[in-house]
Design an enzyme around this catalytic site. Structure first.
Site, PDB file in Angstrom:
ATOM      1  N   SER A 124      15.404 -17.210   7.208  1.00 17.50           N
ATOM      2  CA  SER A 124      16.250 -18.419   7.367  1.00 17.50           C
ATOM      3  C   SER A 124      16.391 -18.978   5.777  1.00 17.50           C
ATOM      4  O   SER A 124      15.566 -18.749   5.086  1.00 17.50           O
ATOM      5  CB  SER A 124      15.221 -19.249   8.014  1.00 17.50           C
ATOM      6  OG  SER A 124      15.415 -20.627   7.937  1.00 17.50           O
ATOM      7  N   TYR A 149       6.513 -23.250  10.232  1.00 22.29           N
ATOM      8  CA  TYR A 149       7.564 -22.046  10.811  1.00 22.29           C
ATOM      9  C   TYR A 149       7.958 -21.553   9.649  1.00 22.29           C
ATOM     10  O   TYR A 149       8.104 -20.352   9.307  1.00 22.29           O
ATOM     11  CB  TYR A 149       8.681 -22.875  11.513  1.00 22.29           C
ATOM     12  CG  TYR A 149       9.896 -22.125  11.609  1.00 22.29           C
ATOM     13  CD1 TYR A 149       9.958 -21.088  12.523  1.00 22.29           C
ATOM     14  CD2 TYR A 149      10.984 -22.523  10.966  1.00 22.29           C
ATOM     15  CE1 TYR A 149      11.039 -20.350  12.476  1.00 22.29           C
ATOM     16  CE2 TYR A 149      12.155 -21.975  10.958  1.00 22.29           C
ATOM     17  CZ  TYR A 149      12.295 -20.619  11.820  1.00 22.29           C
ATOM     18  OH  TYR A 149      13.499 -19.872  11.818  1.00 22.29           O
ATOM     19  N   LYS A 153       8.232 -17.378   7.737  1.00 28.23           N
ATOM     20  CA  LYS A 153       9.556 -16.837   7.311  1.00 28.23           C
ATOM     21  C   LYS A 153       9.173 -16.119   6.009  1.00 28.23           C
ATOM     22  O   LYS A 153       9.767 -15.251   5.605  1.00 28.23           O
ATOM     23  CB  LYS A 153      10.785 -17.553   7.487  1.00 28.23           C
ATOM     24  CG  LYS A 153      11.157 -17.982   8.964  1.00 28.23           C
ATOM     25  CD  LYS A 153      11.591 -16.736   9.556  1.00 28.23           C
ATOM     26  CE  LYS A 153      11.893 -16.838  10.914  1.00 28.23           C
ATOM     27  NZ  LYS A 153      12.026 -15.781  11.844  1.00 28.23           N
TER      28      LYS A 153
HETATM   29  P1  NAD Z   1      15.311 -17.905  20.474  1.00 26.07           P
HETATM   30  O1  NAD Z   1      14.181 -18.498  20.561  1.00 26.07           O
HETATM   31  O2  NAD Z   1      16.458 -18.221  21.319  1.00 26.07           O
HETATM   32  O3  NAD Z   1      15.175 -16.419  20.276  1.00 26.07           O
HETATM   33  C1  NAD Z   1      13.909 -15.570  20.204  1.00 26.07           C
HETATM   34  C2  NAD Z   1      13.555 -14.825  21.268  1.00 26.07           C
HETATM   35  O4  NAD Z   1      12.298 -14.239  20.715  1.00 26.07           O
HETATM   36  C3  NAD Z   1      13.251 -15.482  22.699  1.00 26.07           C
HETATM   37  O5  NAD Z   1      14.004 -14.661  23.619  1.00 26.07           O
HETATM   38  C4  NAD Z   1      11.845 -15.230  22.758  1.00 26.07           C
HETATM   39  O6  NAD Z   1      11.548 -15.138  24.389  1.00 26.07           O
HETATM   40  C5  NAD Z   1      11.341 -14.218  22.073  1.00 26.07           C
HETATM   41  N1  NAD Z   1      10.194 -13.996  21.734  1.00 26.07           N
HETATM   42  C6  NAD Z   1       9.194 -14.893  20.801  1.00 26.07           C
HETATM   43  N2  NAD Z   1       8.038 -14.420  20.543  1.00 26.07           N
HETATM   44  C7  NAD Z   1       8.070 -13.185  21.262  1.00 26.07           C
HETATM   45  C8  NAD Z   1       6.977 -12.222  21.234  1.00 26.07           C
HETATM   46  N3  NAD Z   1       5.723 -12.400  20.572  1.00 26.07           N
HETATM   47  N4  NAD Z   1       7.214 -10.995  21.935  1.00 26.07           N
HETATM   48  C9  NAD Z   1       8.602 -10.860  22.531  1.00 26.07           C
HETATM   49  N5  NAD Z   1       9.478 -11.630  22.404  1.00 26.07           N
HETATM   50  C10 NAD Z   1       9.325 -12.876  21.926  1.00 26.07           C
HETATM   51  O7  NAD Z   1      15.763 -18.189  18.937  1.00 26.07           O
HETATM   52  P2  NAD Z   1      17.059 -17.849  18.013  1.00 26.07           P
HETATM   53  O8  NAD Z   1      17.683 -19.145  17.821  1.00 26.07           O
HETATM   54  O9  NAD Z   1      17.854 -16.795  18.825  1.00 26.07           O
HETATM   55  O10 NAD Z   1      16.454 -17.140  16.874  1.00 26.07           O
HETATM   56  C11 NAD Z   1      16.236 -15.755  16.549  1.00 26.07           C
HETATM   57  C12 NAD Z   1      15.553 -15.580  15.195  1.00 26.07           C
HETATM   58  O11 NAD Z   1      16.466 -16.123  14.371  1.00 26.07           O
HETATM   59  C13 NAD Z   1      14.105 -16.270  15.149  1.00 26.07           C
HETATM   60  O12 NAD Z   1      13.382 -15.385  14.565  1.00 26.07           O
HETATM   61  C14 NAD Z   1      14.411 -17.537  14.358  1.00 26.07           C
HETATM   62  O13 NAD Z   1      13.028 -17.833  13.884  1.00 26.07           O
HETATM   63  C15 NAD Z   1      15.603 -16.927  13.590  1.00 26.07           C
HETATM   64  N6  NAD Z   1      16.450 -18.096  13.034  1.00 26.07           N
HETATM   65  C16 NAD Z   1      16.975 -18.846  13.881  1.00 26.07           C
HETATM   66  C17 NAD Z   1      17.865 -20.020  13.287  1.00 26.07           C
HETATM   67  C18 NAD Z   1      18.351 -20.926  14.155  1.00 26.07           C
HETATM   68  O14 NAD Z   1      18.809 -21.970  13.812  1.00 26.07           O
HETATM   69  N7  NAD Z   1      18.295 -20.692  15.581  1.00 26.07           N
HETATM   70  C19 NAD Z   1      18.083 -20.203  11.987  1.00 26.07           C
HETATM   71  C20 NAD Z   1      17.306 -19.518  11.107  1.00 26.07           C
HETATM   72  C21 NAD Z   1      16.555 -18.234  11.520  1.00 26.07           C
HETATM   73  N1  UFG Z   2      20.375 -34.209  12.995  1.00 25.38           N
HETATM   74  C1  UFG Z   2      20.499 -35.352  13.263  1.00 25.38           C
HETATM   75  N2  UFG Z   2      20.109 -35.666  14.456  1.00 25.38           N
HETATM   76  C2  UFG Z   2      19.640 -34.779  15.621  1.00 25.38           C
HETATM   77  C3  UFG Z   2      19.622 -33.287  14.946  1.00 25.38           C
HETATM   78  C4  UFG Z   2      19.737 -33.293  13.912  1.00 25.38           C
HETATM   79  O1  UFG Z   2      21.078 -36.184  12.615  1.00 25.38           O
HETATM   80  O2  UFG Z   2      19.578 -35.060  16.829  1.00 25.38           O
HETATM   81  C5  UFG Z   2      20.574 -33.691  11.541  1.00 25.38           C
HETATM   82  C6  UFG Z   2      19.365 -33.406  11.004  1.00 25.38           C
HETATM   83  O3  UFG Z   2      18.680 -34.415  10.113  1.00 25.38           O
HETATM   84  C7  UFG Z   2      20.127 -32.526   9.620  1.00 25.38           C
HETATM   85  C8  UFG Z   2      21.367 -31.851  10.373  1.00 25.38           C
HETATM   86  O4  UFG Z   2      21.531 -32.746  11.770  1.00 25.38           O
HETATM   87  O5  UFG Z   2      20.804 -33.223   8.539  1.00 25.38           O
HETATM   88  C9  UFG Z   2      21.011 -30.404  10.860  1.00 25.38           C
HETATM   89  O6  UFG Z   2      19.725 -30.528  11.734  1.00 25.38           O
HETATM   90  P1  UFG Z   2      19.232 -29.140  12.603  1.00 25.38           P
HETATM   91  O7  UFG Z   2      18.018 -29.551  13.065  1.00 25.38           O
HETATM   92  O8  UFG Z   2      20.408 -28.803  13.632  1.00 25.38           O
HETATM   93  O9  UFG Z   2      19.217 -28.119  11.533  1.00 25.38           O
HETATM   94  P2  UFG Z   2      18.356 -28.064  10.213  1.00 25.38           P
HETATM   95  O10 UFG Z   2      19.135 -27.923   8.952  1.00 25.38           O
HETATM   96  O11 UFG Z   2      17.357 -28.921  10.260  1.00 25.38           O
HETATM   97  O12 UFG Z   2      17.411 -26.497  10.649  1.00 25.38           O
HETATM   98  C10 UFG Z   2      18.086 -25.426  10.946  1.00 25.38           C
HETATM   99  C11 UFG Z   2      16.993 -24.569  11.997  1.00 25.38           C
HETATM  100  C12 UFG Z   2      15.632 -24.083  11.126  1.00 25.38           C
HETATM  101  C13 UFG Z   2      16.388 -23.318   9.811  1.00 25.38           C
HETATM  102  C14 UFG Z   2      17.446 -23.974   9.092  1.00 25.38           C
HETATM  103  C15 UFG Z   2      17.945 -23.313   7.955  1.00 25.38           C
HETATM  104  O13 UFG Z   2      16.465 -25.552  12.938  1.00 25.38           O
HETATM  105  O14 UFG Z   2      15.014 -23.399  11.851  1.00 25.38           O
HETATM  106  O15 UFG Z   2      18.395 -24.550   9.999  1.00 25.38           O
HETATM  107  O16 UFG Z   2      18.823 -23.937   7.259  1.00 25.38           O
HETATM  108  F1  UFG Z   2      15.323 -22.906   9.370  1.00 25.38           F
END
Ligand code: NAD
Ligand code: UFG
Length: 338
Positions: A124, A149, A153
């Protein structure tokens, strides 16, 4: 030969499983469904017109992971499984360290045992230290995370790069995602957060569908063009395709390499509200609210390394992201309905 996708039932995992199947790969998924529904996988199979193999279980269950490696000829692992809610990680740090770190330790140990050492990891942009100049390059300093969190990472990146240093047979890609939003254009798979959404786009679409009254814009005094926080939003299908590009790269080499997956363009919260109205015709009621702790002014990528080395670039526009996010929400007002 199959690709093992951990966390494949989740938001990014399900979109990636679909792209893998569409590119002709066989897919094996392990997921404990702690934050997802098995319905996403059924819909992936329906969209791809072919099946995948699903093991319901926890990645920390060593015997199960060993069984998966015994029963399948795995070529590479894409590791999504993990807990990802920033706020929850502050109140439940042990669960985050246990789940995210132990899952990776069990997985990589069983991989080494099986002699299969090719891994793509979901990292991330949160690993980058605050205060680095924008756009962020992969060489920018990491660490100084503001929540457990983010530390999981950072620590996982450290563990994987140490593995590569100690054993030259390992090949690891650390993919640093910026802000994935949107959904597959069919509206059959998408993001289905449990409870009140933490992230901006699901909050916007749930407000548009009437599940939330109004959006709170967290902070209007940031050092950005309109005072609201700027992020690098990327369409989840582009992100999924980035994994297919990384797969070819990871399978053909060894060592540990980090890549940004972003578009390189930053948009503010108010830009997103306006883009959503332009793409969908739906006005989002909002109020300006105090800053959310831990947020930064702006965060956007320099994606040139991914373009040059992986041959991957994000292709979808902000309009595509808004339209597809809304299409998913409209067709599935309660997500997968569980
Ligand atoms: P998500 O929660 O939709 O998907 C994660 C999946 O992993 C889920 O289906 C959950 O059931 C499964 N899981 C969690 N722990 C487990 C375990 N111990 N064993 C088996 N399954 C398990 O999340 P996502 O948004 O699809 O994110 C996927 C990955 O990308 C995560 O590692 C997250 O940290 C990373 N990531 C997501 C974002 C974002 O904004 N969505 C940003 C940066 C990184
Ligand atoms: N925001 C609002 N109102 C809301 C939600 C978010 O104003 O209800 C704003 C936040 O303050 C921020 C922007 O929208 O300025 C984006 O916020 P998000 O929560 O959507 O995303 P973040 O950038 O905070 O974080 C996301 C993921 C993290 C990841 C990161 C990587 O949630 O897991 O992107 O850049 F690490």
């Amino acid at each position: 030969m199959s690709i093992l996708v951990t966390g494949g039932a989740g938001y990014i995992g399900s979109h990636t499983c679909l792209e893998l199947l569409m590119s002709g790969r066989e897919v094996v998924v392990i997921d404990n469904l702690c934050n997802s529904s098995e319905k996403s996988l059924a819909r992936v199979e329906e969209l791809a017109g072919k099946p995948l193999k699903f093991y319901r279980g926890d990645l920390r269950d060593r015997a199960l992971v060993q069984t998966i490696f015994r029963e399948n000829d795995i070529e590479c692992v894409i590791h999504f499984a993990g807990l990802k809610a920033v706020g929850e990680s502050v109140s439940m740090p042990w669960s985050y360290y246990d789940n995210n770190l132990n899952a990776t330790l069990v997985l990589t140990d069983v991989m080494a045992e099986a002699g299969m050492k090719k891994l793509i990891f979901s990292s991330s942009a949160t690993v980058y230290s605050a205060g680095s100049p924008m756009p962020l390059k992969e060489t920018a300093p990491t660490g100084g995370c503001t929540n457990p969190y983010g530390w999981t990472k950072f620590m996982t990146e450290q563990i994987l790069s140490d593995l590569c240093r100690a054993d030259p047979e390992w090949s690891v890609c650390l993919l640093r995602y910026f802000n994935p939003i949107g959904a597959h254009e069919s509206g059959r798979i998408g993001e289905d957060p449990r409870g009140i959404p933490n992230n901006l786009m699901p909050y916007i679409t749930q407000t548009a569908i009437g599940r939330r009254e109004k959006l709170s814009v967290f902070g209007s005094d940031y050092r950005t063009h309109d005072g609201t926080g700027v992020r690098d939003y990327i369409h989840v299908v582009d992100l999924a395709r980035g994994h297919v590009a990384a797969l070819e790269y990871t399978c053909g080499r060894t060592g540990c390499e980090a890549f940004n997956l972003g578009t390189g363009t930053g948009y503010s919260v108010l830009d997103m509200v306006h883009a959503f109205r332009k793409a969908t015709g739906v006005e989002i009621p909002y109020v300006l609210a105090p800053r959310r702790p831990g947020d930064v002014d702006e965060c956007y990528s320099d994606p040139s390394k991914s373009r040059e080395v992986l041959g991957w670039t994000a292709e979808k526009s902000l309009e595509d992201m808004c339209r597809d996010a809304w299409n998913w929400q409209k067709r599935n007002p309660m997500g997968y309905g569980e």
